[in-house]
Scaffold this active site. Sequence first.
Site, short mmCIF file in Angstrom:
data_model
loop_
_atom_site.label_atom_id
_atom_site.label_comp_id
_atom_site.label_asym_id
_atom_site.label_seq_id
_atom_site.Cartn_x
_atom_site.Cartn_y
_atom_site.Cartn_z
N ASN A 9 -0.09 -3.46 -1.02
CA ASN A 9 0.53 -3.42 0.31
C ASN A 9 -0.49 -2.84 1.28
O ASN A 9 -0.73 -1.63 1.27
CB ASN A 9 1.81 -2.57 0.26
CG ASN A 9 2.42 -2.41 1.65
OD1 ASN A 9 2.03 -3.07 2.60
ND2 ASN A 9 3.40 -1.51 1.74
N LYS A 11 -0.27 -2.58 4.42
CA LYS A 11 0.36 -1.95 5.60
C LYS A 11 -0.39 -2.40 6.86
O LYS A 11 -0.82 -3.57 6.93
CB LYS A 11 0.38 -0.43 5.43
CG LYS A 11 1.01 -0.02 4.09
CD LYS A 11 1.30 1.44 3.96
CE LYS A 11 1.92 1.72 2.60
NZ LYS A 11 2.30 3.13 2.43
N HIS A 96 10.96 -1.38 2.84
CA HIS A 96 9.91 -0.39 2.58
C HIS A 96 10.26 0.91 3.29
O HIS A 96 10.85 0.90 4.37
CB HIS A 96 8.55 -0.92 3.06
CG HIS A 96 7.43 -0.05 2.62
ND1 HIS A 96 7.09 1.10 3.31
CD2 HIS A 96 6.62 -0.09 1.54
CE1 HIS A 96 6.10 1.69 2.65
NE2 HIS A 96 5.80 0.99 1.57
N GLU A 98 8.67 2.85 5.07
CA GLU A 98 8.24 2.98 6.48
C GLU A 98 9.14 2.17 7.41
O GLU A 98 9.36 2.57 8.55
CB GLU A 98 6.75 2.58 6.58
CG GLU A 98 5.88 3.66 5.97
CD GLU A 98 4.70 3.16 5.16
OE1 GLU A 98 4.23 2.04 5.39
OE2 GLU A 98 4.25 3.92 4.26
N GLU A 168 9.91 3.62 -4.77
CA GLU A 168 8.86 4.35 -4.07
C GLU A 168 9.45 5.65 -3.52
O GLU A 168 10.04 5.63 -2.42
CB GLU A 168 8.28 3.51 -2.93
CG GLU A 168 7.63 2.23 -3.39
CD GLU A 168 6.61 1.73 -2.38
OE1 GLU A 168 5.43 1.61 -2.75
OE2 GLU A 168 6.98 1.48 -1.22
N GLY A 174 1.61 8.04 0.31
CA GLY A 174 0.52 8.45 1.19
C GLY A 174 0.27 9.96 1.18
O GLY A 174 -0.43 10.48 2.04
N SER A 213 1.23 6.82 -3.90
CA SER A 213 -0.04 7.48 -4.24
C SER A 213 -0.62 7.06 -5.59
O SER A 213 -1.25 7.87 -6.26
CB SER A 213 0.11 9.01 -4.18
OG SER A 213 0.35 9.42 -2.85
N GLY A 234 -0.55 1.23 -1.93
CA GLY A 234 -0.98 1.22 -0.53
C GLY A 234 -2.46 1.55 -0.43
O GLY A 234 -3.33 0.70 -0.62
N GLY A 235 -2.76 2.82 -0.14
CA GLY A 235 -4.13 3.24 0.15
C GLY A 235 -5.17 2.78 -0.87
O GLY A 235 -6.26 2.33 -0.50
P1 13P Z 1 0.31 4.74 -1.04
O1 13P Z 1 -0.16 4.07 -2.30
O2 13P Z 1 -0.71 4.74 0.05
O3 13P Z 1 0.95 6.06 -1.30
O4 13P Z 1 1.50 3.78 -0.48
C1 13P Z 1 2.50 3.41 -1.34
C2 13P Z 1 3.30 2.37 -0.67
O5 13P Z 1 4.02 2.65 0.26
C3 13P Z 1 3.17 0.98 -1.14
O6 13P Z 1 4.14 0.17 -0.58
#
Ligand code: 13P
Length: 249
Positions: A9, A11, A96, A98, A168, A174, A213, A234-235
Amino acid sequence: MQHPVLAANWKMNHGPTEAREFMRRYLTLSPRRNDRTVMFFPSDLAFSAAAEACRDRSDLLLGVQNIHWEDKGAFTGESSAAMARDAGARVVLVGHSERRHVFGETDAMQAKKCAAATRAGLTPVLCVGELLPQREAGQAEAVVLEQLTLGLAELSTASVASMLIAYEPVWAIGTGKTATPADASAMHAVIRTHLRGLLGEKALAVPILYGGSVSKGTAASLLAAEHVDGLLVGGASLDAEGWSSIVAT
Ligand code: 13P
Protein backbone atom coordinates in the site's frame (compact mmCIF):
# COMPACT_ATOMS: atom_id res chain seq x y z
CA MET A 1 -2.09 -23.72 3.18
CA GLN A 2 -2.81 -21.23 0.41
CA HIS A 3 -0.18 -18.96 -1.12
CA PRO A 4 0.78 -16.00 1.04
CA VAL A 5 -0.46 -12.60 -0.16
CA LEU A 6 2.07 -9.75 -0.10
CA ALA A 7 0.38 -6.40 -0.65
CA ALA A 8 2.09 -3.02 -1.02
CA ASN A 9 0.00 0.00 0.00
CA TRP A 10 1.89 3.01 -1.27
CA LYS A 11 -0.60 5.45 0.31
CA MET A 12 0.10 9.04 -0.94
CA ASN A 13 3.61 8.20 -2.15
CA HIS A 14 5.03 7.62 -5.65
CA GLY A 15 3.60 9.69 -8.48
CA PRO A 16 3.65 8.30 -12.05
CA THR A 17 7.38 8.88 -12.57
CA GLU A 18 8.40 7.21 -9.30
CA ALA A 19 5.91 4.39 -9.86
CA ARG A 20 7.44 3.63 -13.27
CA GLU A 21 10.96 3.71 -11.83
CA PHE A 22 9.95 1.52 -8.88
CA MET A 23 8.39 -1.07 -11.20
CA ARG A 24 11.40 -1.06 -13.50
CA ARG A 25 13.64 -1.94 -10.55
CA TYR A 26 11.19 -4.31 -8.90
CA LEU A 27 10.73 -6.37 -12.07
CA THR A 28 14.47 -6.91 -12.41
CA LEU A 29 14.76 -7.88 -8.73
CA SER A 30 11.68 -10.08 -8.35
CA PRO A 31 11.03 -12.73 -10.97
CA ARG A 32 7.57 -14.21 -11.44
CA ARG A 33 6.69 -16.70 -8.68
CA ASN A 34 3.68 -18.89 -8.56
CA ASP A 35 3.87 -19.66 -4.83
CA ARG A 36 2.68 -16.22 -3.68
CA THR A 37 0.30 -13.46 -4.68
CA VAL A 38 1.77 -9.95 -4.96
CA MET A 39 -0.45 -6.85 -5.01
CA PHE A 40 0.27 -3.15 -5.43
CA PHE A 41 -1.97 -0.29 -4.39
CA PRO A 42 -0.60 2.88 -6.04
CA SER A 43 -2.34 6.25 -5.85
CA ASP A 44 -5.04 6.75 -8.48
CA LEU A 45 -2.80 9.19 -10.37
CA ALA A 46 0.08 6.68 -10.56
CA PHE A 47 -2.16 3.70 -11.27
CA SER A 48 -1.87 3.73 -15.08
CA ALA A 49 1.89 4.26 -14.99
CA ALA A 50 2.32 1.32 -12.60
CA ALA A 51 -0.06 -0.89 -14.60
CA GLU A 52 1.69 -0.06 -17.88
CA ALA A 53 5.11 -0.76 -16.36
CA CYS A 54 4.12 -4.28 -15.29
CA ARG A 55 1.79 -5.15 -18.18
CA ASP A 56 3.91 -8.23 -19.04
CA ARG A 57 3.66 -9.56 -15.48
CA SER A 58 0.16 -10.96 -15.18
CA ASP A 59 1.23 -12.46 -11.83
CA LEU A 60 1.13 -8.97 -10.25
CA LEU A 61 -2.29 -7.66 -9.19
CA LEU A 62 -2.97 -3.95 -9.14
CA GLY A 63 -5.54 -2.32 -6.93
CA VAL A 64 -6.79 1.08 -5.83
CA GLN A 65 -6.67 2.47 -2.31
CA ASN A 66 -10.26 3.70 -2.21
CA ILE A 67 -13.49 3.93 -4.21
CA HIS A 68 -16.79 5.75 -3.87
CA TRP A 69 -19.85 3.56 -3.46
CA GLU A 70 -21.89 5.25 -6.20
CA ASP A 71 -21.30 4.27 -9.81
CA LYS A 72 -21.09 7.86 -11.08
CA GLY A 73 -22.25 11.37 -10.30
CA ALA A 74 -21.40 14.69 -8.69
CA PHE A 75 -18.76 13.50 -6.20
CA THR A 76 -15.79 15.78 -6.82
CA GLY A 77 -12.47 14.10 -6.17
CA GLU A 78 -13.85 10.56 -6.05
CA SER A 79 -13.54 7.54 -8.37
CA SER A 80 -16.05 4.70 -8.71
CA ALA A 81 -15.44 0.97 -8.57
CA ALA A 82 -16.37 0.66 -12.26
CA MET A 83 -13.78 3.31 -13.18
CA ALA A 84 -11.12 1.48 -11.17
CA ARG A 85 -12.04 -1.80 -12.88
CA ASP A 86 -11.92 -0.09 -16.28
CA ALA A 87 -8.43 1.22 -15.47
CA GLY A 88 -7.28 -2.34 -14.78
CA ALA A 89 -7.69 -2.65 -11.00
CA ARG A 90 -8.60 -6.08 -9.68
CA VAL A 91 -8.68 -5.31 -5.94
CA VAL A 92 -9.54 -2.35 -3.70
CA LEU A 93 -8.73 -1.43 -0.12
CA VAL A 94 -11.90 -0.66 1.84
CA GLY A 95 -11.95 0.88 5.31
CA HIS A 96 -8.24 1.49 5.67
CA SER A 97 -7.60 3.05 9.06
CA GLU A 98 -6.55 6.33 7.45
CA ARG A 99 -9.89 6.49 5.62
CA ARG A 100 -11.70 5.79 8.90
CA HIS A 101 -9.66 7.94 11.27
CA VAL A 102 -8.22 10.75 9.11
CA PHE A 103 -11.22 11.16 6.79
CA GLY A 104 -13.97 10.15 9.20
CA GLU A 105 -15.43 7.31 7.18
CA THR A 106 -18.00 5.11 8.90
CA ASP A 107 -18.68 1.39 8.91
CA ALA A 108 -21.84 2.01 6.88
CA MET A 109 -19.69 3.58 4.15
CA GLN A 110 -17.40 0.54 4.16
CA ALA A 111 -20.41 -1.74 3.69
CA LYS A 112 -21.54 0.29 0.67
CA LYS A 113 -18.01 0.33 -0.77
CA CYS A 114 -17.65 -3.45 -0.40
CA ALA A 115 -20.97 -3.90 -2.20
CA ALA A 116 -20.00 -1.43 -4.97
CA ALA A 117 -16.66 -3.20 -5.42
CA THR A 118 -18.21 -6.63 -5.87
CA ARG A 119 -20.89 -5.24 -8.25
CA ALA A 120 -18.08 -3.90 -10.44
CA GLY A 121 -16.00 -7.08 -10.33
CA LEU A 122 -13.36 -5.76 -7.94
CA THR A 123 -12.25 -7.83 -4.96
CA PRO A 124 -12.50 -5.84 -1.71
CA VAL A 125 -9.84 -6.04 1.00
CA LEU A 126 -11.78 -4.94 4.09
CA CYS A 127 -9.40 -3.41 6.64
CA VAL A 128 -10.24 -3.56 10.33
CA GLY A 129 -8.32 -2.66 13.47
CA GLU A 130 -8.58 -1.07 16.89
CA LEU A 131 -7.11 2.16 18.27
CA LEU A 132 -4.61 2.00 21.15
CA PRO A 133 -7.09 3.18 23.84
CA GLN A 134 -9.54 0.53 22.66
CA ARG A 135 -6.86 -2.17 22.99
CA GLU A 136 -5.85 -0.86 26.42
CA ALA A 137 -9.47 -0.95 27.52
CA GLY A 138 -9.77 -4.60 26.46
CA GLN A 139 -12.13 -3.71 23.60
CA ALA A 140 -9.94 -4.74 20.64
CA GLU A 141 -11.89 -7.89 19.73
CA ALA A 142 -15.26 -6.20 20.10
CA VAL A 143 -14.15 -3.30 17.87
CA VAL A 144 -12.80 -5.60 15.17
CA LEU A 145 -15.89 -7.83 15.25
CA GLU A 146 -18.18 -4.81 14.95
CA GLN A 147 -16.19 -3.47 11.98
CA LEU A 148 -16.43 -6.89 10.35
CA THR A 149 -20.13 -7.33 11.00
CA LEU A 150 -21.05 -3.87 9.74
CA GLY A 151 -18.54 -3.81 6.87
CA LEU A 152 -19.71 -7.14 5.45
CA ALA A 153 -23.41 -6.41 5.98
CA GLU A 154 -24.30 -5.80 2.33
CA LEU A 155 -22.38 -8.73 0.84
CA SER A 156 -23.64 -12.17 -0.12
CA THR A 157 -21.82 -15.08 1.51
CA ALA A 158 -20.37 -15.93 -1.94
CA SER A 159 -18.81 -12.46 -2.10
CA VAL A 160 -17.42 -12.73 1.43
CA ALA A 161 -15.91 -16.10 0.51
CA SER A 162 -13.92 -14.54 -2.32
CA MET A 163 -12.66 -11.36 -0.63
CA LEU A 164 -9.76 -10.60 1.71
CA ILE A 165 -9.62 -9.16 5.22
CA ALA A 166 -6.71 -7.11 6.58
CA TYR A 167 -6.17 -6.72 10.32
CA GLU A 168 -4.28 -3.50 10.89
CA PRO A 169 -4.16 -2.40 14.52
CA VAL A 170 -4.12 1.40 14.28
CA TRP A 171 -1.47 1.71 17.00
CA ALA A 172 0.94 -0.31 14.83
CA ILE A 173 0.51 1.66 11.59
CA GLY A 174 3.47 3.84 10.73
CA THR A 175 4.64 3.80 14.36
CA GLY A 176 7.41 1.20 14.18
CA LYS A 177 5.44 -0.82 16.78
CA THR A 178 4.57 -4.10 15.11
CA ALA A 179 2.07 -6.39 16.78
CA THR A 180 3.83 -9.56 17.91
CA PRO A 181 3.14 -12.67 15.83
CA ALA A 182 1.15 -13.93 18.84
CA ASP A 183 -0.99 -10.73 18.96
CA ALA A 184 -1.63 -10.94 15.23
CA SER A 185 -2.39 -14.66 15.38
CA ALA A 186 -4.85 -14.19 18.25
CA MET A 187 -6.86 -11.50 16.42
CA HIS A 188 -6.72 -13.39 13.14
CA ALA A 189 -8.20 -16.41 14.94
CA VAL A 190 -11.06 -14.21 16.18
CA ILE A 191 -11.65 -12.98 12.62
CA ARG A 192 -11.49 -16.55 11.27
CA THR A 193 -14.05 -17.72 13.82
CA HIS A 194 -16.38 -14.90 12.78
CA LEU A 195 -15.96 -15.85 9.10
CA ARG A 196 -16.58 -19.49 9.94
CA GLY A 197 -19.92 -18.47 11.42
CA LEU A 198 -20.83 -16.93 8.05
CA LEU A 199 -19.17 -19.35 5.65
CA GLY A 200 -18.41 -22.60 7.44
CA GLU A 201 -15.28 -24.33 6.16
CA LYS A 202 -15.02 -21.89 3.23
CA ALA A 203 -13.75 -19.37 5.79
CA LEU A 204 -10.38 -21.12 5.67
CA ALA A 205 -9.90 -19.88 2.09
CA VAL A 206 -10.39 -16.18 2.94
CA PRO A 207 -6.92 -14.64 3.24
CA ILE A 208 -6.47 -12.60 6.43
CA LEU A 209 -3.55 -10.19 6.07
CA TYR A 210 -1.69 -8.45 8.87
CA GLY A 211 -0.57 -4.83 8.49
CA GLY A 212 1.21 -2.34 10.73
CA SER A 213 4.93 -1.50 10.65
CA VAL A 214 5.85 -4.72 8.86
CA SER A 215 9.55 -4.65 7.93
CA LYS A 216 12.10 -6.94 6.31
CA GLY A 217 13.01 -8.01 9.83
CA THR A 218 9.50 -8.91 11.02
CA ALA A 219 7.89 -10.25 7.82
CA ALA A 220 8.99 -13.87 8.20
CA SER A 221 7.88 -14.33 11.81
CA LEU A 222 4.50 -12.67 11.14
CA LEU A 223 3.91 -14.82 8.06
CA ALA A 224 4.74 -17.92 10.06
CA ALA A 225 2.06 -17.11 12.65
CA GLU A 226 -1.10 -19.19 12.57
CA HIS A 227 -3.97 -17.60 10.60
CA VAL A 228 -1.68 -14.93 9.13
CA ASP A 229 -2.12 -15.48 5.39
CA GLY A 230 -0.28 -12.43 4.15
CA LEU A 231 0.96 -8.93 4.84
CA LEU A 232 -0.28 -5.44 3.94
CA VAL A 233 2.74 -3.20 3.99
CA GLY A 234 3.02 0.60 3.88
CA GLY A 235 6.40 2.24 4.50
CA ALA A 236 8.50 -0.86 3.86
CA SER A 237 6.92 -1.32 0.42
CA LEU A 238 8.16 2.00 -0.93
CA ASP A 239 11.62 1.01 -2.06
CA ALA A 240 11.98 -1.71 -4.65
CA GLU A 241 14.88 -3.50 -2.95
CA GLY A 242 13.22 -3.70 0.45
CA TRP A 243 9.87 -4.72 -1.01
CA SER A 244 11.50 -7.41 -3.16
CA SER A 245 13.10 -8.93 -0.12
CA ILE A 246 9.76 -8.94 1.74
CA VAL A 247 8.12 -10.58 -1.30
CA ALA A 248 10.88 -13.21 -1.25
CA THR A 249 10.24 -13.98 2.45
P1 13P B 1 3.03 0.80 7.66
O1 13P B 1 3.55 -0.49 7.12
O2 13P B 1 3.72 2.01 7.10
O3 13P B 1 2.90 0.80 9.15
O4 13P B 1 1.51 0.91 7.10
C1 13P B 1 0.67 -0.15 7.27
C2 13P B 1 -0.54 0.10 6.48
O5 13P B 1 -1.34 0.96 6.82
C3 13P B 1 -0.74 -0.68 5.24
O6 13P B 1 -2.02 -0.50 4.73
